[in-house]
Design a protein around this motif. Sequence first.
Motif, PDB file in Angstrom:
ATOM      1  N   SER A 116       0.723  -1.181   0.209  1.00  0.00           N
ATOM      2  CA  SER A 116       0.135   0.012  -0.010  1.00  0.00           C
ATOM      3  C   SER A 116       0.957   1.147   0.009  1.00  0.00           C
ATOM      4  O   SER A 116       0.787   2.139  -0.814  1.00  0.00           O
ATOM      5  CB  SER A 116      -0.958  -0.013   1.214  1.00  0.00           C
ATOM      6  N   ARG A 117       1.949   1.442   0.901  1.00  0.00           N
ATOM      7  CA  ARG A 117       2.821   2.526   0.995  1.00  0.00           C
ATOM      8  C   ARG A 117       3.615   2.469  -0.292  1.00  0.00           C
ATOM      9  O   ARG A 117       3.683   3.625  -0.711  1.00  0.00           O
ATOM     10  CB  ARG A 117       3.673   2.498   1.986  1.00  0.00           C
ATOM     11  N   THR A 118       3.898   1.312  -0.973  1.00  0.00           N
ATOM     12  CA  THR A 118       4.779   1.672  -2.174  1.00  0.00           C
ATOM     13  C   THR A 118       3.970   2.055  -3.517  1.00  0.00           C
ATOM     14  O   THR A 118       4.227   2.847  -4.372  1.00  0.00           O
ATOM     15  CB  THR A 118       5.321   0.288  -2.899  1.00  0.00           C
ATOM     16  N   VAL A 119       2.555   1.468  -3.319  1.00  0.00           N
ATOM     17  CA  VAL A 119       1.634   2.215  -4.298  1.00  0.00           C
ATOM     18  C   VAL A 119       1.625   3.678  -4.402  1.00  0.00           C
ATOM     19  O   VAL A 119       1.654   4.177  -5.463  1.00  0.00           O
ATOM     20  CB  VAL A 119       0.390   1.461  -4.279  1.00  0.00           C
ATOM     21  N   VAL A 208       0.774  19.805  -4.662  1.00  0.00           N
ATOM     22  CA  VAL A 208       0.665  18.605  -3.926  1.00  0.00           C
ATOM     23  C   VAL A 208      -0.448  18.214  -3.151  1.00  0.00           C
ATOM     24  O   VAL A 208      -1.217  18.981  -2.779  1.00  0.00           O
ATOM     25  CB  VAL A 208       1.842  18.903  -2.987  1.00  0.00           C
ATOM     26  N   VAL A 209      -0.713  16.722  -3.073  1.00  0.00           N
ATOM     27  CA  VAL A 209      -1.876  16.197  -2.248  1.00  0.00           C
ATOM     28  C   VAL A 209      -1.307  15.711  -1.123  1.00  0.00           C
ATOM     29  O   VAL A 209      -0.558  14.788  -1.167  1.00  0.00           O
ATOM     30  CB  VAL A 209      -2.609  15.189  -3.228  1.00  0.00           C
ATOM     31  N   PRO A 210      -1.862  16.066   0.030  1.00  0.00           N
ATOM     32  CA  PRO A 210      -1.214  15.706   1.136  1.00  0.00           C
ATOM     33  C   PRO A 210      -1.681  14.178   1.547  1.00  0.00           C
ATOM     34  O   PRO A 210      -2.495  13.607   0.965  1.00  0.00           O
ATOM     35  CB  PRO A 210      -2.098  16.379   2.315  1.00  0.00           C
ATOM     36  N   ASP A 211      -0.743  13.441   1.869  1.00  0.00           N
ATOM     37  CA  ASP A 211      -0.875  11.978   2.068  1.00  0.00           C
ATOM     38  C   ASP A 211      -2.192  11.679   2.967  1.00  0.00           C
ATOM     39  O   ASP A 211      -2.897  10.605   2.546  1.00  0.00           O
ATOM     40  CB  ASP A 211       0.335  11.245   2.922  1.00  0.00           C
ATOM     41  N   TYR A 212      -2.475  12.483   3.994  1.00  0.00           N
ATOM     42  CA  TYR A 212      -3.496  12.116   4.672  1.00  0.00           C
ATOM     43  C   TYR A 212      -4.909  12.103   4.230  1.00  0.00           C
ATOM     44  O   TYR A 212      -5.934  11.842   4.765  1.00  0.00           O
ATOM     45  CB  TYR A 212      -3.541  12.989   6.194  1.00  0.00           C
ATOM     46  N   LEU A 213      -4.910  12.553   2.918  1.00  0.00           N
ATOM     47  CA  LEU A 213      -6.199  12.875   2.135  1.00  0.00           C
ATOM     48  C   LEU A 213      -6.537  11.374   1.259  1.00  0.00           C
ATOM     49  O   LEU A 213      -7.479  11.347   0.537  1.00  0.00           O
ATOM     50  CB  LEU A 213      -6.360  14.106   1.302  1.00  0.00           C
ATOM     51  N   ILE A 214      -5.331  10.664   1.305  1.00  0.00           N
ATOM     52  CA  ILE A 214      -5.665   9.691   0.130  1.00  0.00           C
ATOM     53  C   ILE A 214      -5.806   8.484   0.742  1.00  0.00           C
ATOM     54  O   ILE A 214      -5.523   8.014   1.927  1.00  0.00           O
ATOM     55  CB  ILE A 214      -4.061   9.416  -0.398  1.00  0.00           C
ATOM     56  N   ASP A 215      -6.946   7.645  -0.031  1.00  0.00           N
ATOM     57  CA  ASP A 215      -7.324   6.476   0.579  1.00  0.00           C
ATOM     58  C   ASP A 215      -6.461   5.347   0.321  1.00  0.00           C
ATOM     59  O   ASP A 215      -5.812   5.204  -0.649  1.00  0.00           O
ATOM     60  CB  ASP A 215      -8.749   6.101  -0.324  1.00  0.00           C
ATOM     61  N   GLY A 216      -6.106   4.600   1.226  1.00  0.00           N
ATOM     62  CA  GLY A 216      -5.437   3.555   1.264  1.00  0.00           C
ATOM     63  C   GLY A 216      -5.791   2.202   0.489  1.00  0.00           C
ATOM     64  O   GLY A 216      -5.028   1.061   0.523  1.00  0.00           O
ATOM     65  N   ILE A 217      -6.995   2.260  -0.219  1.00  0.00           N
ATOM     66  CA  ILE A 217      -7.423   1.025  -0.873  1.00  0.00           C
ATOM     67  C   ILE A 217      -7.584   1.570  -2.389  1.00  0.00           C
ATOM     68  O   ILE A 217      -6.735   0.904  -3.385  1.00  0.00           O
ATOM     69  CB  ILE A 217      -8.661   0.511  -0.454  1.00  0.00           C
ATOM     70  N   SER A 218      -8.153   2.482  -2.700  1.00  0.00           N
ATOM     71  CA  SER A 218      -8.362   3.064  -3.997  1.00  0.00           C
ATOM     72  C   SER A 218      -7.167   4.133  -4.572  1.00  0.00           C
ATOM     73  O   SER A 218      -6.903   4.205  -5.625  1.00  0.00           O
ATOM     74  CB  SER A 218      -9.563   3.850  -4.170  1.00  0.00           C
ATOM     75  N   PHE A 219      -6.449   4.536  -3.514  1.00  0.00           N
ATOM     76  CA  PHE A 219      -5.413   5.484  -3.806  1.00  0.00           C
ATOM     77  C   PHE A 219      -5.784   6.729  -4.519  1.00  0.00           C
ATOM     78  O   PHE A 219      -5.138   7.356  -5.394  1.00  0.00           O
ATOM     79  CB  PHE A 219      -4.300   4.763  -4.396  1.00  0.00           C
ATOM     80  N   GLU A 220      -7.145   7.154  -4.310  1.00  0.00           N
ATOM     81  CA  GLU A 220      -7.688   8.485  -4.581  1.00  0.00           C
ATOM     82  C   GLU A 220      -7.923   9.226  -3.309  1.00  0.00           C
ATOM     83  O   GLU A 220      -7.999   8.935  -2.359  1.00  0.00           O
ATOM     84  CB  GLU A 220      -8.830   8.380  -5.279  1.00  0.00           C
ATOM     85  N   ILE A 221      -8.475  10.669  -3.888  1.00  0.00           N
ATOM     86  CA  ILE A 221      -8.644  11.504  -2.536  1.00  0.00           C
ATOM     87  C   ILE A 221      -9.803  11.029  -2.023  1.00  0.00           C
ATOM     88  O   ILE A 221     -10.759  10.548  -2.876  1.00  0.00           O
ATOM     89  CB  ILE A 221      -8.703  12.927  -2.965  1.00  0.00           C
ATOM     90  N   MET A 222      -9.905  11.003  -0.592  1.00  0.00           N
ATOM     91  CA  MET A 222     -11.203  10.362  -0.243  1.00  0.00           C
ATOM     92  C   MET A 222     -12.520  11.216  -0.387  1.00  0.00           C
ATOM     93  O   MET A 222     -12.352  12.290  -0.326  1.00  0.00           O
ATOM     94  CB  MET A 222     -11.066  10.125   1.527  1.00  0.00           C
ATOM     95  N   HIS A 223     -13.590  10.962  -0.548  1.00  0.00           N
ATOM     96  CA  HIS A 223     -14.878  11.475  -0.746  1.00  0.00           C
ATOM     97  C   HIS A 223     -15.631  11.193   0.493  1.00  0.00           C
ATOM     98  O   HIS A 223     -16.386  12.205   1.066  1.00  0.00           O
ATOM     99  CB  HIS A 223     -15.603  10.753  -2.085  1.00  0.00           C
ATOM    100  N   ASP A 224     -15.788  10.097   1.226  1.00  0.00           N
ATOM    101  CA  ASP A 224     -16.542   9.951   2.260  1.00  0.00           C
ATOM    102  C   ASP A 224     -15.769   9.117   3.381  1.00  0.00           C
ATOM    103  O   ASP A 224     -16.068   7.800   3.497  1.00  0.00           O
ATOM    104  CB  ASP A 224     -17.960   9.031   1.776  1.00  0.00           C
ATOM    105  N   PRO A 225     -14.864   9.702   4.112  1.00  0.00           N
ATOM    106  CA  PRO A 225     -14.020   8.855   4.854  1.00  0.00           C
ATOM    107  C   PRO A 225     -14.680   8.243   5.896  1.00  0.00           C
ATOM    108  O   PRO A 225     -15.427   9.088   6.688  1.00  0.00           O
ATOM    109  CB  PRO A 225     -12.829   9.873   5.221  1.00  0.00           C
ATOM    110  N   VAL A 226     -14.206   7.044   6.530  1.00  0.00           N
ATOM    111  CA  VAL A 226     -14.618   6.536   7.682  1.00  0.00           C
ATOM    112  C   VAL A 226     -13.390   5.681   8.280  1.00  0.00           C
ATOM    113  O   VAL A 226     -12.593   5.726   7.732  1.00  0.00           O
ATOM    114  CB  VAL A 226     -15.768   5.152   7.278  1.00  0.00           C
ATOM    115  N   ILE A 227     -13.624   5.462   9.744  1.00  0.00           N
ATOM    116  CA  ILE A 227     -12.420   5.392  10.289  1.00  0.00           C
ATOM    117  C   ILE A 227     -12.631   3.773  11.008  1.00  0.00           C
ATOM    118  O   ILE A 227     -13.648   3.446  11.359  1.00  0.00           O
ATOM    119  CB  ILE A 227     -12.208   6.182  11.649  1.00  0.00           C
ATOM    120  N   THR A 228     -11.442   3.045  11.004  1.00  0.00           N
ATOM    121  CA  THR A 228     -11.749   1.575  11.634  1.00  0.00           C
ATOM    122  C   THR A 228     -11.483   1.665  13.122  1.00  0.00           C
ATOM    123  O   THR A 228     -10.860   2.480  13.442  1.00  0.00           O
ATOM    124  CB  THR A 228     -10.803   0.861  10.793  1.00  0.00           C
TER     125      THR A 228
END
Length: 284
Positions: A116-119, A208-228
């Motif tokens: 995930s980090r490498t993607v 620049v797009v901040p890392d914390y806005l990027i979804d770790g599955i789709s690797f796009e900017i989050m639209h509707d973020p939820v927390i685990t």
Amino acid sequence: MSFELKEKGNQLYKEGDYSGAEELYSQAIQKNPREPTFFTNRAVTRIKLENWAGAEHDARAAIDLYGPKNAASLKSCWYLAQALLGLGRPQEAYDVAIEAYKAALAAKSNQTENLSRTVLRAKQQIWAVKETARLRDMNETLANVERLIEADLERELGELQAKLDRGEIGQIGFVEDQKALREEAEKNIHNVREAFRIASNGDIQERVVPDYLIDGISFEIMHDPVITPSGHSFDRIGIEKHVEQSGVDPITRVPMTVKDLRPNYALKAVCEDFLNKNGWAVDW
């Protein structure tokens, strides 16, 4: 005998003697070129030595020996993606890492987070290449100054390589000096871009797009973020699909259900504000 060489190499690796470890893994490979773990061990050692071409060769050899559909090859895919990034081939690195990441999710592999980090790193490098081209198209003077910095870097790297070839410096010193030269060049380019940004009142500015806005599955900017429950945020659609299929947290692999997800309202507001001010980021 070949596995004894591998174990001795492992010990040297743990002690930080990467050149010595590489030599022992090479001897093991000469004795048994059909054992994939010899290649994976030498690949990670070559990554430490920043011998990217050698790491690419070894990672591909291990993947071929394991078979591309074997879960054991996922670590080698991670090494391969890192090597491709080191070689300045981010699109290839992304293609390798994203496919391995999907396979890791399906297999509930412990390589999921690494991939995930490498993607994300690959995607950031792809974006950086596009941004460099855009900025240089905007201002010819900026382009010329940055190319001069890059030319100086290539000359200095060539001189450093010549010292290594003549035996004037060792591999570890070569890696450290190479890293220092690259960091200095990056700092110089950053300073040049900052000067042009100020002079142009912000018209010439790296995006620049901040890392914390990027979804770790789709690797796009989050639209509707939820927390685990583990405290990691993902875009709702991707994480719900993942949890329904696997039943585990994609980071910790602890069992969980969709009901365990909670909206991250604060992060959602940040994402919306960023996109409102940076419409280009939709196509990041």
